[in-house]
Design a protein around this motif. Structure first.
Motif, PDB file in Angstrom:
ATOM      1  N   PHE A 150       3.169 -11.941  -9.530  1.00  0.00           N
ATOM      2  CA  PHE A 150       2.898 -12.023  -8.094  1.00  0.00           C
ATOM      3  C   PHE A 150       3.670 -10.912  -7.371  1.00  0.00           C
ATOM      4  O   PHE A 150       3.145 -10.259  -6.462  1.00  0.00           O
ATOM      5  CB  PHE A 150       3.316 -13.404  -7.580  1.00  0.00           C
ATOM      6  N   GLY A 151       4.917 -10.708  -7.803  1.00  0.00           N
ATOM      7  CA  GLY A 151       5.726  -9.625  -7.238  1.00  0.00           C
ATOM      8  C   GLY A 151       5.082  -8.272  -7.483  1.00  0.00           C
ATOM      9  O   GLY A 151       5.065  -7.407  -6.606  1.00  0.00           O
ATOM     10  N   VAL A 152       4.506  -8.104  -8.672  1.00  0.00           N
ATOM     11  CA  VAL A 152       3.837  -6.835  -8.996  1.00  0.00           C
ATOM     12  C   VAL A 152       2.635  -6.612  -8.069  1.00  0.00           C
ATOM     13  O   VAL A 152       2.395  -5.502  -7.604  1.00  0.00           O
ATOM     14  CB  VAL A 152       3.393  -6.821 -10.477  1.00  0.00           C
ATOM     15  N   ILE A 153       1.909  -7.697  -7.780  1.00  0.00           N
ATOM     16  CA  ILE A 153       0.765  -7.584  -6.856  1.00  0.00           C
ATOM     17  C   ILE A 153       1.224  -7.106  -5.487  1.00  0.00           C
ATOM     18  O   ILE A 153       0.658  -6.177  -4.912  1.00  0.00           O
ATOM     19  CB  ILE A 153       0.058  -8.944  -6.672  1.00  0.00           C
ATOM     20  N   LEU A 154       2.266  -7.752  -4.964  1.00  0.00           N
ATOM     21  CA  LEU A 154       2.774  -7.369  -3.641  1.00  0.00           C
ATOM     22  C   LEU A 154       3.089  -5.882  -3.623  1.00  0.00           C
ATOM     23  O   LEU A 154       2.717  -5.155  -2.703  1.00  0.00           O
ATOM     24  CB  LEU A 154       4.044  -8.171  -3.315  1.00  0.00           C
ATOM     25  N   PHE A 155       3.784  -5.448  -4.677  1.00  0.00           N
ATOM     26  CA  PHE A 155       4.203  -4.050  -4.729  1.00  0.00           C
ATOM     27  C   PHE A 155       3.006  -3.106  -4.762  1.00  0.00           C
ATOM     28  O   PHE A 155       2.915  -2.167  -3.976  1.00  0.00           O
ATOM     29  CB  PHE A 155       5.091  -3.835  -5.964  1.00  0.00           C
ATOM     30  N   GLU A 185       0.767  -2.752  -1.715  1.00  0.00           N
ATOM     31  CA  GLU A 185       1.417  -1.968  -0.678  1.00  0.00           C
ATOM     32  C   GLU A 185       1.475  -0.494  -1.092  1.00  0.00           C
ATOM     33  O   GLU A 185       1.291   0.403  -0.275  1.00  0.00           O
ATOM     34  CB  GLU A 185       2.832  -2.522  -0.447  1.00  0.00           C
ATOM     35  N   ALA A 186       1.721  -0.295  -2.389  1.00  0.00           N
ATOM     36  CA  ALA A 186       1.871   1.080  -2.874  1.00  0.00           C
ATOM     37  C   ALA A 186       0.594   1.896  -2.671  1.00  0.00           C
ATOM     38  O   ALA A 186       0.663   3.072  -2.307  1.00  0.00           O
ATOM     39  CB  ALA A 186       2.267   1.077  -4.354  1.00  0.00           C
ATOM     40  N   VAL A 229       0.455   3.078   0.814  1.00  0.00           N
ATOM     41  CA  VAL A 229       1.326   4.219   1.048  1.00  0.00           C
ATOM     42  C   VAL A 229       0.683   5.493   0.496  1.00  0.00           C
ATOM     43  O   VAL A 229       0.696   6.537   1.126  1.00  0.00           O
ATOM     44  CB  VAL A 229       2.713   3.974   0.395  1.00  0.00           C
ATOM     45  N   ASP A 233      -7.488  -8.971  -5.353  1.00  0.00           N
ATOM     46  CA  ASP A 233      -6.918 -10.316  -5.230  1.00  0.00           C
ATOM     47  C   ASP A 233      -7.952 -11.421  -5.431  1.00  0.00           C
ATOM     48  O   ASP A 233      -7.734 -12.361  -6.193  1.00  0.00           O
ATOM     49  CB  ASP A 233      -6.255 -10.490  -3.863  1.00  0.00           C
ATOM     50  N   ASN A 234      -9.066 -11.288  -4.729  1.00  0.00           N
ATOM     51  CA  ASN A 234     -10.042 -12.371  -4.836  1.00  0.00           C
ATOM     52  C   ASN A 234     -10.805 -12.339  -6.145  1.00  0.00           C
ATOM     53  O   ASN A 234     -11.144 -13.377  -6.707  1.00  0.00           O
ATOM     54  CB  ASN A 234     -10.996 -12.342  -3.652  1.00  0.00           C
TER      55      ASN A 234
END
Lengths: 331, 254, 306
Positions: C101-106, C109-110, C113, C222-223
């Motif tokens: 889940f943390g990898v997804i957030l990153f 966002e990446a 950027v 995500d979906n």
């Protein structure tokens, strides 16, 4: 005798850990109660709002810990219950029913029915399949929310006014809502603590450790797990009812799977199976999110790797870390 | 012979073409210790699973005190007085020894859908649990987490848990499994103490213990009972000696 | 409902199903062989789409872009495996959920950027633009047919790989009993890495192939990730065959349900109620399907033989 020696050491250590948790939670509650006073020095409205939000998610994380930490049921759809609670408030308020008691009763009833039906089906599966079927049920609810065009559909709906308690506008001030939320949080914590130590909780914990053994002494774990699932869902619905009041807004996004993931993250972040951990975890999670978001627009690029690091390097979350530090100091 | 407490009649279980229980019938009178022996793979543990309700039988009947319990789930059988222990220790490692046993006592005294009172402070349950622990000689380890008990102690705890369900009949699946010499003596002593108080079905590889404890012995080979009798009869039964004691006979007498 | 519309929607459902299969194939293998829940599998699909878009823009040619995007997606998957995932094998499912889940957030966002938050679009390659006339009044976009065709080709290739080769045998054995495979002296770490990289590349390929028909944007994985999970759970975890059948089933049910559900309901309800209920029910259909399958068969339609 060395055996007796370890015996005493083990129980002493366990007792110490519990004592430490007890102190941590009392300190947390006292600090929370004093927060609005301390906040007068700063941007009071903002701080009270933020902490109210933190406490609401603490209730939700706590409810998740009850089934996750004590029942080993990994629900990946817990946000559905928050959504049910929030929509109960939102829909009733839009029809002019603003009494919180009525709204809450509707929220709890809806959550109980949903939890009972989906839990009864989900608990027939195990492990990964359980994770996925809870996710599926919450997705159903999510899309149902999206399709509710009478109540804003995808966009959600705004609350005409905050709930009233017995006709009194207790929630209309931010401080009123703050203390009401704090009272709910303390109440839920005490309830969970009692449940975990009760006969019921003991069976639940036993079934987590060894379901076959539990059956062999005459328990059917299924019924206990189902009841725990219903209790947990109702508690999360309470959080949802409060959340609707805090944001003044209800939308399907409350039920998205990302939200369920965040709830899991909060709970694990704090420490599963400790009750205190999820409360602290939820608060730390939101505080960190808030702080990082203040630093940079792309805060998720910091937050994501941080989650990974928590998993890789800090097993047991914050409570696990605290226990290790405490253990080192004493040992 | 007294009226049988536990009677097994024509029990069968097959996995595809492999028959693991083949028309098994035997009876256990109240207070009788009936040992089941047989070479590895004879289907002893499968039979215990069928009797306890962990496995469904294909056909046949199990009766406890005259009541047909063949179709009852495991938990229901326990409530009717049929308790079991496991060959591979099955305890709650994170619970104290006392709580392991207290849970078993809780299962048969009052509802467990009580949400508020602290269960660990229920003196009645703790007293019953302590009584069971005392029977197996573990009273001194009551507050120890079960997971850190020695192997022999865990075997005794298994027995204590089974006892705390207030059984009429006990199904003991190799209570001596994996124990050292000293440990096996203390478990055997405990079994001797239980003998006469319950109807016991005992599976055990330790022939010394079996012949010392059993009132009757049945020999199971490839899922079939080939002989039943007193230990003396079994020892001298030529078919048994051929099928089973043949190689191990020497060790059994040693 | 007209036959033409029905055929068009069936093809759309097929195309969606094939897309799901490409993503679910890697997911189910990683899940089955390594007992690893990889929520970040969806972002690998996104990364594939972004890489394709980027390389296409750089080179000016979609196929050159695709050719560059695939190995890059593979390398990227291996990098993630090396950095994060390999430390999570054998850990609690909960830990895996949280870390990925943390990898997804990153990554969500990446890509913002790196490429901005507005969607990128990739033109359909000239040779395959336009539509083909399949029968009277039925025109169908060529590119979608290419997606379907290449998906089927990969499905056949995968089936052969898994059933005929030594690697495939290990993968099948691993899905049933991983400790035993490692006891046989197979370097399980390397096997995991290969399976993982392969899965990442398939997801990346799926992303690249649909880049010309969908908008390439952050969070696009995500979906579809959740749908891929639905697919592998319905199909039975660890089973390629199951993933294939379930992917087509989910693709067809979802697509046909959305377009014809309201019409079907009209047979029973009055029109406005039918369209209301239909719109509410259609997106829920596949989840209802999944719940129903799990209730009848708790280990999916084609459980790996244990």
């Amino acid at each position: 005798m060395s055996a007796a020696g370890t015996d005493i050491a083990v129980t002493a250590k366990a007792r110490q850990a519990v004592g430490g948790r007890e102190r941590a939670i009392i300190a947390t509650f006292v600090l929370l109660a004093l927060a609005p006073i301390a906040a007068q020095a700063g941007p009071q409205g903002y701080i009270i709002d933020l902490i109210t939000r933190m406490m609401i998610f603490a209730i939700a994380a706590l409810s998740l810990d009850l089934i996750l930490g004590y029942g080993a049921m990994v629900s990946f759809g817990h946000a559905a219950f928050i959504g049910l609670g929030a929509y109960a408030v939102g829909i009733l308020a839009s029809h002019g029913v603003t009494d919180f008691v009525v709204q809450l009763a509707a929220a709890l009833a809806a959550a109980a029915v949903f939890a009972f039906v989906t839990g009864a089906l989900s608990l027939r599966t195990k492990g990964v399949y359980f994770i996925m079927i809870t996710l599926a049920f919450s997705q159903m609810l999510f899309f149902f929310g999206v399709s509710l065009s009478a109540y804003g559909g995808d966009d959600g709906l705004s609350l005409p006014e905050r709930s009233r308690l017995f006709g009194l506008p207790l929630f209309s001030s931010d401080k009123g809502l703050f203390y009401a939320t704090l009272a709910c949080l303390i109440g839920c914590y005490l309830l969970c603590r009692a449940i975990v130590a009760s006969r019921f909780g003991r069976v639940l914990r036993g079934a987590r450790e060894n379901p076959v053994r539990m059956t062999a002494i005459g328990f059917s774990p299924y019924r206990f797990q189902l009841v725990a699932y219903v209790i947990s869902g109702m508690m999360a619905a309470l959080a949802g009812a409060l959340l609707a009041n805090q944001t003044g807004f209800v939308s399907p996004a409350y039920m998205s799977w990302q939200r369920s993931g965040e709830l899991l993250a909060m709970t694990i972040f704090g420490g599963v199976g400790t009750l205190v951990g999820p409360i602290i975890g939820a608060m730390a999670f939101l505080a960190l999110e808030e702080w990082l978001a203040g630093l940079t627009e792309h805060w998720k690029m910091i937050f994501g790797p941080l989650l990974v690091c928590v998993v890789l390097f800090a097993r047991g979350g914050i409570m696990g870390l605290a226990a290790r530090i405490g253990g080192k100091r004493d040992g | 012979m007294a009226e049988a407490l536990l009677s097994v009649d024509g029990l069968c279980k097959a996995y595809g073409a492999l028959t693991v229980s083949d028309n098994v019938s035997f009876e256990v009178a109240p207070g009788e210790l009936h040992a089941l022996i047989g070479p590895n793979g004879a289907g002893k543990t499968t039979l215990i699973h069928q009797l306890s309700g962990l496995l469904r039988s294909d056909s046949g009947h199990v009766r406890l005190g005259g009541e047909d319990i063949t179709r009852l789930p495991m938990a229901e059988r326990v409530h009717r007085g049929l308790a079991r222990s496991f060959q591979i220790t099955s305890i709650l490692p994170g619970f104290s020894a006392l709580e392991n046993v207290a849970l078993a006592a809780q299962a048969r005294s009052g509802s467990s859908f009580r949400f508020f009172a602290n269960a660990a402070r229920e003196d009645d349950l703790n007293a019953q649990a302590m009584e069971s622990l005392r029977t197996v000689g573990l009273q001194g380890r009551a507050s120890t987490p079960a997971g850190v008990l020695s192997h022999g102690e865990k075997r005794l705890l298994e027995l204590a848990i089974a006892l705390a369900t207030a059984p009429k009949a006990l199904l003991l699946d190799e209570p001596l499994a994996g124990t050292g010499k000293e440990e096996s003596q203390s478990v055997t002593a405990t079994l001797r103490q239980l003998k006469g108080r319950f109807a016991i079905v005992l599976i055990e590889h330790d022939m010394e213990a079996v012949f010392a404890l059993a009132d009757r012995v049945s020999v199971l080979v490839y899922g079939k009972i080939i002989a039943t009798g007193t230990p003396e009869q079994i020892r001298n039964d030529p078919a048994v000696r051929e099928a089973y004691l043949g190689e191990e006979g020497e060790a059994a007498h040693a | 409902m007209s036959l033409t519309l029905f055929l068009v929607q069936t093809l759309n459902g097929l195309q969606f199903g094939i897309l799901l299969f490409l993503i679910a194939a890697g997911l189910t293998l990683v899940f089955g062989v390594m007992d690893f829940i990889n929520l970040a599998h969806g972002v690998q699909y996104m990364v594939g789409a972004y890489l394709a878009a980027w390389f296409t823009a750089l080179t000016g040619d979609f196929f050159l872009g695709l050719l560059l995007a695939l190995p890059t997606a593979l390398l990227f998957g291996l990098l993630l495996e090396w950095l994060v995932f390999r430390h999570l094998y054998g850990r609690d499912h909960l830990d895996q959920v949280l870390a990925t889940f943390g990898v997804i957030l990153f990554l969500n966002e990446a890509v913002k950027v790196a490429w901005g938050s507005s969607p990128l679009s990739v033109p359909i390659p000239d040779a395959f633009s336009g539509s083909v006339r399949m029968m009277d009044g039925l025109l169908y976009p060529v590119w979608r047919l290419v997606v379907i065709g290449s998906g089927f080709a990969i499905a056949i290739g995968l089936a052969l790989l898994v059933s005929r080769t030594r690697l495939g045998m290990l993968v099948r054995a691993g899905a049933v009993n991983a400790p035993m495979v490692s006891a046989l002296g197979v370097d399980i770490g390397r096997l995991f890495m290969i399976v993982f990289g392969f899965g990442a590349m398939l997801a990346g390929f799926a992303g690249a192939m649909v880049a010309p028909i969908l908008s390439v944007e952050p969070g696009m994985g995500d979906n579809i990730l959740i749908l891929a999970f639905v697919v592998i759970v319905i199909g039975g975890i660890g089973s390629i065959r199951g993933a294939f059948a379930a992917a087509l089933l989910v693709g067809l049910v979802d697509t046909l349900g959305r377009s014809f559900g309201p019409q079907m309901l009209r047979l029973m309800l009055d029109p406005s109620a039918a369209s209301q209920t239909g719109r509410a029910l259609a997106p829920m259909l596949i989840y209802i399907l999944m719940a129903a399958v799990l209730i009848v068969r708790p280990a999916g339609l084609f459980p790996a033989q244990r």
